[in-house]
Design a protein around this motif. Structure first.
Motif, PDB file in Angstrom:
ATOM      1  N   LYS A 278       0.823  -1.217   0.000  1.00  0.00           N
ATOM      2  CA  LYS A 278       0.000   0.000   0.000  1.00  0.00           C
ATOM      3  C   LYS A 278       0.849   1.255   0.000  1.00  0.00           C
ATOM      4  O   LYS A 278       0.371   2.336  -0.392  1.00  0.00           O
ATOM      5  CB  LYS A 278      -0.935   0.008   1.228  1.00  0.00           C
ATOM      6  CG  LYS A 278      -1.746  -1.237   1.423  1.00  0.00           C
ATOM      7  CD  LYS A 278      -2.419  -1.707   0.158  1.00  0.00           C
ATOM      8  CE  LYS A 278      -3.235  -2.957   0.409  1.00  0.00           C
ATOM      9  NZ  LYS A 278      -2.449  -4.110   0.907  1.00  0.00           N
ATOM     10  N   VAL A 279       2.097   1.141   0.446  1.00  0.00           N
ATOM     11  CA  VAL A 279       3.008   2.279   0.338  1.00  0.00           C
ATOM     12  C   VAL A 279       3.231   2.624  -1.128  1.00  0.00           C
ATOM     13  O   VAL A 279       3.274   3.801  -1.513  1.00  0.00           O
ATOM     14  CB  VAL A 279       4.340   1.958   1.052  1.00  0.00           C
ATOM     15  CG1 VAL A 279       5.390   2.997   0.715  1.00  0.00           C
ATOM     16  CG2 VAL A 279       4.139   1.895   2.557  1.00  0.00           C
ATOM     17  N   GLY A 280       3.363   1.594  -1.970  1.00  0.00           N
ATOM     18  CA  GLY A 280       3.468   1.837  -3.402  1.00  0.00           C
ATOM     19  C   GLY A 280       2.213   2.471  -3.977  1.00  0.00           C
ATOM     20  O   GLY A 280       2.279   3.387  -4.801  1.00  0.00           O
ATOM     21  N   VAL A 281       1.045   1.971  -3.537  1.00  0.00           N
ATOM     22  CA  VAL A 281      -0.225   2.538  -3.996  1.00  0.00           C
ATOM     23  C   VAL A 281      -0.341   3.994  -3.556  1.00  0.00           C
ATOM     24  O   VAL A 281      -0.767   4.864  -4.328  1.00  0.00           O
ATOM     25  CB  VAL A 281      -1.406   1.706  -3.462  1.00  0.00           C
ATOM     26  CG1 VAL A 281      -2.733   2.391  -3.794  1.00  0.00           C
ATOM     27  CG2 VAL A 281      -1.382   0.299  -4.040  1.00  0.00           C
ATOM     28  N   TYR A 282       0.016   4.269  -2.300  1.00  0.00           N
ATOM     29  CA  TYR A 282      -0.026   5.649  -1.799  1.00  0.00           C
ATOM     30  C   TYR A 282       0.852   6.560  -2.645  1.00  0.00           C
ATOM     31  O   TYR A 282       0.459   7.690  -2.984  1.00  0.00           O
ATOM     32  CB  TYR A 282       0.435   5.682  -0.342  1.00  0.00           C
ATOM     33  CG  TYR A 282       0.712   7.073   0.175  1.00  0.00           C
ATOM     34  CD1 TYR A 282      -0.315   7.850   0.688  1.00  0.00           C
ATOM     35  CD2 TYR A 282       1.996   7.613   0.129  1.00  0.00           C
ATOM     36  CE1 TYR A 282      -0.061   9.147   1.142  1.00  0.00           C
ATOM     37  CE2 TYR A 282       2.260   8.896   0.583  1.00  0.00           C
ATOM     38  CZ  TYR A 282       1.224   9.655   1.091  1.00  0.00           C
ATOM     39  OH  TYR A 282       1.470  10.924   1.530  1.00  0.00           O
ATOM     40  N   SER A 283       2.051   6.096  -2.985  1.00  0.00           N
ATOM     41  CA  SER A 283       2.968   6.917  -3.776  1.00  0.00           C
ATOM     42  C   SER A 283       2.400   7.186  -5.164  1.00  0.00           C
ATOM     43  O   SER A 283       2.539   8.308  -5.694  1.00  0.00           O
ATOM     44  CB  SER A 283       4.327   6.218  -3.880  1.00  0.00           C
ATOM     45  OG  SER A 283       4.886   6.005  -2.596  1.00  0.00           O
ATOM     46  N   MET A 284       1.763   6.182  -5.761  1.00  0.00           N
ATOM     47  CA  MET A 284       1.097   6.402  -7.046  1.00  0.00           C
ATOM     48  C   MET A 284      -0.007   7.440  -6.918  1.00  0.00           C
ATOM     49  O   MET A 284      -0.137   8.353  -7.747  1.00  0.00           O
ATOM     50  CB  MET A 284       0.524   5.080  -7.566  1.00  0.00           C
ATOM     51  CG  MET A 284       1.549   4.042  -7.927  1.00  0.00           C
ATOM     52  SD  MET A 284       0.813   2.437  -8.347  1.00  0.00           S
ATOM     53  CE  MET A 284      -0.043   2.873  -9.858  1.00  0.00           C
ATOM     54  N   LEU A 285      -0.802   7.307  -5.872  1.00  0.00           N
ATOM     55  CA  LEU A 285      -1.911   8.232  -5.659  1.00  0.00           C
ATOM     56  C   LEU A 285      -1.410   9.659  -5.449  1.00  0.00           C
ATOM     57  O   LEU A 285      -1.951  10.625  -6.015  1.00  0.00           O
ATOM     58  CB  LEU A 285      -2.724   7.757  -4.457  1.00  0.00           C
ATOM     59  CG  LEU A 285      -4.008   8.500  -4.109  1.00  0.00           C
ATOM     60  CD1 LEU A 285      -4.970   8.481  -5.280  1.00  0.00           C
ATOM     61  CD2 LEU A 285      -4.655   7.856  -2.876  1.00  0.00           C
ATOM     62  N   ARG A 286      -0.357   9.806  -4.664  1.00  0.00           N
ATOM     63  CA  ARG A 286       0.184  11.138  -4.370  1.00  0.00           C
ATOM     64  C   ARG A 286       0.767  11.798  -5.624  1.00  0.00           C
ATOM     65  O   ARG A 286       0.469  12.964  -5.933  1.00  0.00           O
ATOM     66  CB  ARG A 286       1.260  11.020  -3.286  1.00  0.00           C
ATOM     67  CG  ARG A 286       1.985  12.312  -2.951  1.00  0.00           C
ATOM     68  CD  ARG A 286       1.071  13.304  -2.270  1.00  0.00           C
ATOM     69  NE  ARG A 286       0.737  12.878  -0.924  1.00  0.00           N
ATOM     70  CZ  ARG A 286      -0.187  13.457  -0.169  1.00  0.00           C
ATOM     71  NH1 ARG A 286      -0.886  14.486  -0.649  1.00  0.00           N
ATOM     72  NH2 ARG A 286      -0.448  13.018   1.057  1.00  0.00           N
ATOM     73  N   THR A 287       1.615  11.074  -6.341  1.00  0.00           N
ATOM     74  CA  THR A 287       2.289  11.688  -7.485  1.00  0.00           C
ATOM     75  C   THR A 287       1.351  11.901  -8.669  1.00  0.00           C
ATOM     76  O   THR A 287       1.470  12.902  -9.379  1.00  0.00           O
ATOM     77  CB  THR A 287       3.483  10.821  -7.925  1.00  0.00           C
ATOM     78  OG1 THR A 287       3.053   9.482  -8.183  1.00  0.00           O
ATOM     79  CG2 THR A 287       4.553  10.805  -6.838  1.00  0.00           C
ATOM     80  N   GLN A 288       0.412  10.980  -8.884  1.00  0.00           N
ATOM     81  CA  GLN A 288      -0.483  11.137 -10.023  1.00  0.00           C
ATOM     82  C   GLN A 288      -1.424  12.323  -9.852  1.00  0.00           C
ATOM     83  O   GLN A 288      -1.750  13.005 -10.820  1.00  0.00           O
ATOM     84  CB  GLN A 288      -1.299   9.858 -10.238  1.00  0.00           C
ATOM     85  CG  GLN A 288      -0.491   8.689 -10.784  1.00  0.00           C
ATOM     86  CD  GLN A 288       0.148   8.991 -12.116  1.00  0.00           C
ATOM     87  OE1 GLN A 288       1.357   9.150 -12.230  1.00  0.00           O
ATOM     88  NE2 GLN A 288      -0.668   9.086 -13.150  1.00  0.00           N
TER      89      GLN A 288
END
Length: 581
Positions: free
Chosen positions: A254-264
């Protein structure tokens, strides 16, 4: 209130030094400090979430150095919610691991290992959620990588070393790619601060911006185990001890998902790679759940469902609308809790019956009704049965897909519905095989040895006992609650089936149920017991209750995530909180 922002990172790191100084001594003090620190981090996370909801994003520049020079940490609604959920989950997993007796293995090593590594992992997760620039996002990933390798290989079995090596190789590759992306970003924008990048990247040529977006998405997709970059996960997670697997499955992806959500949302609004993300989301859902259908080991089943349900979150990010972002945030919070809970239950089953191989399980609903309830509730939650939180998240995502329209959106809606039905089928299959049917002949008996550091390969019992000189001490741990195996291989490797003796001990002395005995070269043999330690049951029950609380608080949770989605898509509150204008 801004002064509280760094504490979820600094507190675990500072206490780690103290715990390393304590070493393997004073087990009770070790446990108290760990629980107290994670409890404090949970309280801080709740305070930050409430403050961000009432007053907007909170930011702090460490050392009072302004961007782009200084280290910036930011707590907005999204970061506050992720911190709160992750802190609650890591606290429960810690209590579970203490009941299991995992940390007590540290008296075999020169220094205490489990507690410091676990706190470093928590600090890395917090750093990632709060990072206000790409460099510190990278630092958070690397902190997690160092701690996770230690935790994955704890116990030193060959199976865990192999799985941990695969995990590290993949993680190092993604780290190198991340560094290249950071360097390219700085070269074109002159900063790595996220708030400044949100302004400057709009002036970068479209082709360059798309390349940066693709590189960052690839890095985060590897971390999040998005298909086709998820092949490493099913072989890495199931080999680790149950608490480690639980926190990894629940949090690290979910850390990866969070990073995708933040940067996108912040750096690439109106991104050009939406169709590619939709394809990855659909492939993750379908391939992941079909992989789960084909498995006969509970840990591997859960690992493949993890890949599948990452697709739901990527679905919401790909649509990039208000409803889809809100639904994705709900689903991330839901999935962190439910997936962690299911892996904790898998650890309880393995501790009780000596295996997670479904063909060798049965009769648990009658023999262990509490265990059956602890599995059934999160399993139905994962499948999205109304009115549980899984249904709330999936409904929000599917409504957003219908509102968006288009071929890809409708394909994702259909894929989401099919994946949900197949998830229900998989959970029903596990229920029927492990809980509902009668126990098959040859089921493991109480007192059976599960694993030792030197006996994790078939044939090791006969070849290595005398050479290693591993004699059974017969001395149980003071807590009487040993670590369960991390092995989930159906071959029964490292077992002394039905013998009640220490594998690799070379002794005919019986092993008391639930006792831990030495098995040579810092290894220990783990034995099954029908009476599960109460902290393990209590922690799992609390995790089930936490998952149910999302249903009870579904209205406030949805309102909060909608406000978080509005804030993310607006971008201005984040930028003004960091840059002050």
């Amino acid at each position: 209130m801004n002064a509280l922002v760094p504490l979820p990172v600094l507190l675990p790191l500072c206490v780690t030094g103290l715990k390393l100084a304590i070493g393997p001594r004073l087990h009770r003090l070790q446990r108290f400090i760990s629980i107290a620190v994670l409890g404090a981090v949970l309280v801080l996370s709740v305070l930050l979430m409430v403050a961000a909801d009432r007053h907007g994003p909170l930011s702090v520049h460490l050392g009072d150095f302004a961007p782009p020079v200084g280290i910036t940490l930011v707590a907005d609604r999204l970061a506050g919610l992720m911190l709160t959920v992750s802190s609650a989950v890591t606290l429960l997993v810690l209590v579970y691991s203490l009941g299991q007796g995992m940390a007590d293995r540290d008296d075999q090593a020169p220094v205490g290992v489990f507690h410091p590594a676990y706190l470093i992992l928590v600090a890395g997760v917090s750093c990632t959620f709060l990072a206000g620039d790409l460099v510190n996002l990278y630092v958070g990933f690397e902190i997690m990588l160092v701690a996770s390798f230690v935790l994955l290989t704890i116990g030193g079995t060959a199976t865990r070393i192999r799985a941990g090596s695969t995990y590290v190789i993949i993680s190092l590759f993604s780290s190198v790619l991340f560094l290249v992306a950071i360097a390219m970003t700085y070269a074109v924008a002159g900063t790595v601060n996220l708030a400044q990048l949100a302004q400057r990247l709009q002036e970068v040529p479209l082709g360059v911006r798309t390349l940066l977006e693709a590189m960052l998405l690839t890095v985060f997709a590897i971390k999040a185990a998005v298909f086709p970059l998820a092949a490493w996960l099913p072989d890495s997670y199931p080999t680790a001890p149950a608490p480690v697997t639980a926190v990894f499955a629940g949090l690290l992806t979910k850390v990866g998902v969070y990073s995708m959500l933040r940067t996108q949302t912040l750096l690439f609004p109106g991104h050009r790679l939406g169709d590619l993300l939709m394809l990855a989301a659909l492939a993750s859902m379908v391939v992941g759940i079909l992989g789960a259908v084909a498995q006969t080991d509970l840990k591997r089943v859960l690992s493949f469902t993890l890949i599948s349900h990452i697709g739901y979150m990527v679905f919401g990010i790909a649509l990039a609308g208000h409803g889809s972002i809100s639904g994705a945030i709900v689903y991330v919070a839901h999935h962190i809790t439910v997936q962690t809970t299911l892996f904790l239950v898998a650890g309880l089953i393995e501790r009780r019956d000596g295996t997670t191989e479904l063909t060798r399980l049965g009769g648990l609903a009658r023999a262990a009704p509490l265990l059956a309830v602890l599995f059934f509730v999160p399993a139905m939650n994962l499948a999205g049965i109304p009115p549980l939180s899984g249904f709330i998240g999936k409904l929000g995502l599917m409504r957003a897909g219908i509102d968006a329209g288009g071929a890809w959106a409708w394909a994702l809606v259909a894929g989401s519905a099919a994946t949900s039905l197949l998830t229900l089928y998989v959970m029903a299959k596990v229920w029927n095989l492990a809980f509902w049917r009668d126990a098959p002949p040859g089921a493991e008996e109480e007192g059976v040895v599960l694993e030792s550091a030197e006996d994790d390969e078939p044939g090791d019992d006969e070849e290595g006992n005398d050479e290693e000189g591993g004699g059974a001490t017969g001395s149980p741990e003071p807590t009487g609650s040993p670590e369960p195996t991390g092995s989930s291989e159906p071959t029964g490797s490292g077992r002394a089936a039905g013998s009640g003796k220490a594998a690799g001990s070379g002794s005919d002395l019986p092993v008391p149920a639930g006792a831990v005995v030495a098995a040579g070269f810092l290894g220990q043999s783990i034995t099954t017991t029908k009476r599960l330690p109460w902290p393990m049951l209590a922690a799992t029950g609390a995790a089930v209750a936490l998952g149910l609380s999302y249903t009870v608080l579904g209205g406030p949770l949805t309102t909060f995530t909608q406000a978080a989605a509005t804030e993310l898509l607006a971008r201005t509150p984040y930028i003004e909180a960091v840059l002050g204008r």
